[in-house]
Design a protein around this motif. Structure first.
Motif, mmCIF file in Angstrom:
data_model
loop_
_atom_site.group_PDB
_atom_site.id
_atom_site.type_symbol
_atom_site.label_atom_id
_atom_site.label_comp_id
_atom_site.label_asym_id
_atom_site.label_seq_id
_atom_site.Cartn_x
_atom_site.Cartn_y
_atom_site.Cartn_z
ATOM 1 N N VAL A 96 64.175 61.974 40.929
ATOM 2 C CA VAL A 96 63.819 62.015 39.555
ATOM 3 C C VAL A 96 63.027 60.794 39.281
ATOM 4 O O VAL A 96 63.380 59.798 39.725
ATOM 5 C CB VAL A 96 64.763 62.284 38.544
ATOM 6 N N PRO A 97 62.245 60.714 38.579
ATOM 7 C CA PRO A 97 61.226 59.389 38.171
ATOM 8 C C PRO A 97 62.366 58.676 37.270
ATOM 9 O O PRO A 97 63.184 59.121 36.524
ATOM 10 C CB PRO A 97 60.149 59.831 37.602
ATOM 11 N N LEU A 98 62.139 57.411 37.435
ATOM 12 C CA LEU A 98 62.805 56.536 36.441
ATOM 13 C C LEU A 98 62.008 56.711 35.086
ATOM 14 O O LEU A 98 60.910 56.818 35.029
ATOM 15 C CB LEU A 98 62.657 54.912 36.846
ATOM 16 N N ASP A 99 62.800 56.699 33.948
ATOM 17 C CA ASP A 99 62.049 57.026 32.578
ATOM 18 C C ASP A 99 61.284 55.498 32.207
ATOM 19 O O ASP A 99 60.032 55.476 31.808
ATOM 20 C CB ASP A 99 62.945 56.880 31.605
ATOM 21 N N VAL A 100 61.699 54.580 32.614
ATOM 22 C CA VAL A 100 61.141 53.201 32.481
ATOM 23 C C VAL A 100 61.468 52.033 33.368
ATOM 24 O O VAL A 100 62.629 52.172 33.731
ATOM 25 C CB VAL A 100 61.115 52.690 30.879
ATOM 26 N N ALA A 101 60.464 50.933 33.870
ATOM 27 C CA ALA A 101 61.094 49.854 34.395
ATOM 28 C C ALA A 101 60.363 48.769 33.858
ATOM 29 O O ALA A 101 59.282 48.678 33.237
ATOM 30 C CB ALA A 101 60.709 50.100 35.799
ATOM 31 N N PHE A 102 61.508 47.617 33.536
ATOM 32 C CA PHE A 102 61.147 46.439 32.804
ATOM 33 C C PHE A 102 61.179 45.342 33.860
ATOM 34 O O PHE A 102 61.975 45.121 34.821
ATOM 35 C CB PHE A 102 62.123 46.076 31.928
ATOM 36 N N ASP A 103 59.858 44.520 34.278
ATOM 37 C CA ASP A 103 59.808 43.363 35.010
ATOM 38 C C ASP A 103 59.236 42.208 34.701
ATOM 39 O O ASP A 103 58.278 42.314 33.730
ATOM 40 C CB ASP A 103 59.500 43.968 36.459
ATOM 41 N N GLY A 104 59.345 41.098 35.027
ATOM 42 C CA GLY A 104 58.625 39.862 34.786
ATOM 43 C C GLY A 104 57.397 39.767 35.598
ATOM 44 O O GLY A 104 56.992 40.817 36.203
ATOM 45 N N ALA A 105 56.638 38.756 35.488
ATOM 46 C CA ALA A 105 55.311 38.588 36.125
ATOM 47 C C ALA A 105 55.071 37.076 36.105
ATOM 48 O O ALA A 105 55.694 36.335 35.336
ATOM 49 C CB ALA A 105 54.251 39.376 35.283
ATOM 50 N N ASP A 106 54.039 36.690 37.134
ATOM 51 C CA ASP A 106 53.717 35.396 37.199
ATOM 52 C C ASP A 106 52.467 34.998 36.613
ATOM 53 O O ASP A 106 52.335 33.831 36.007
ATOM 54 C CB ASP A 106 53.644 35.075 38.662
#
Ligand code: ABF
Length: 276
Positions: A103-113
């Motif tokens: 099943v796909p993840l509904d949403v993903a949160f991540d940082g960035a440079d």
């Protein structure tokens, strides 16, 4: 001789640092408010210091909101964060399989440079880029959460190098290939100051930091330059990504691009710094 270095006073430094922390927190709370919905069940949690506020924002919503959700980490740091917050922890390879597909993840949160005008990202300053990319592409929606310092017209302008995860055995050859591709001084990242030797990722690989001249967007190329994806020695983001991924020994790169509108960036602006 008198020093002319424009150093900040300790008080100015601490107020600048607290402004940045407020901006990270504002970006994180805004991102969670807008993009985490009560019906979501599988949620990716990335790495870095901004994501700590993402987890705070989720916890602040209360157990009746996050209780039915399962959280998927991008490495050992985010696994620890999820655990410490008392959220349900799982893993990419432990998701249920329906009709032969995970099943796909509904949403993903991540940082960035660094984040450019087209929402392409450089990631990997924390050496977690491989699992970060796996989680990002497994998600229906990927939300990069970053403070205002990360915004930049073109990648490799503020964050000057592209982090590249490599099989240790291949590192000397990858360095040579990178130089041939126009990276002046690619270097193997060393470990934490307390640890001698190379920085070893959660996957047992090494990181090479490869400087490149600022990366172009498709709109920077004239029709005759589109063929090789280059203008005056500068690469267009997606073409460079394609070419890097062809180099044997490179297992993943810290260029995140082409999420096809499936990506949103929540940049904490100074003006929003008062948000909870
Ligand atoms: C991860 O942490 C990385 O991809 C990126 O290198 C870094 C950002 O950290 P921070 O939020 O601390 O600036 O997301």
């Amino acid at each position: 001789a008198p020093s002319h270095s424009p150093s900040l006073s300790p008080r100015a430094m601490s107020s600048a640092a607290s402004l940045v922390e407020s901006a990270k927190k504002a970006a994180a709370f805004q991102a969670v408010d807008e993009h985490l919905l009560p019906e979501h069940r599988f949620v990716g949690i990335g790495s870095g210091s901004t994501v700590v506020y993402v987890v705070d924002a989720i916890v602040a919503k209360g157990p009746e909101f996050y209780g039915p959700m399962t959280f998927i980490p991008t490495g050992s740091q985010s696994k620890g964060l999820i655990r410490a917050a008392g959220l349900n922890l799982s893993n990419l390879d432990e998701r249920p399989v329906v009709d032969g597909k995970s099943v796909p993840l509904d949403v993903a949160f991540d940082g960035a440079d660094e984040v450019d005008e087209d929402l392409n990202l450089i990631k990997g300053g924390g050496a977690c880029l491989f699992q970060e990319k796996l989680v990002a592409i497994a998600a229906k929606k990927f939300i990069a959460v970053a403070d205002y310092r990360k915004q930049s017209p073109r990648l490799c302008t503020k964050w000057l190098t592209i982090p590249i995860e490599v099989l240790p055995l291949s590192a000397p050859d990858v360095l040579t290939r990178l130089q041939a591709m126009g990276s002046p001084k690619p270097a193997i990242r060393s470990g934490l100051p307390s640890k001698a030797g190379e920085c070893v990722t959660d996957n047992g690989m090494w990181i090479i930091d490869a400087p490149f001249p600022p990366l172009l967007l498709p709109k920077d190329l004239s029709p005759s330059e589109e063929g090789d994806g280059k203008n005056a020695g500068k690469w267009e983001v997606s073409r460079l990504a394609q070419e890097l991924l062809k180099v044997p020994g490179i297992v993943e790169i810290g260029l995140f691009h082409g999420f096809n509108g499936n990506q949103a960036v929540s940049l904490g602006q100074v003006g929003q710094a008062q948000k909870p």
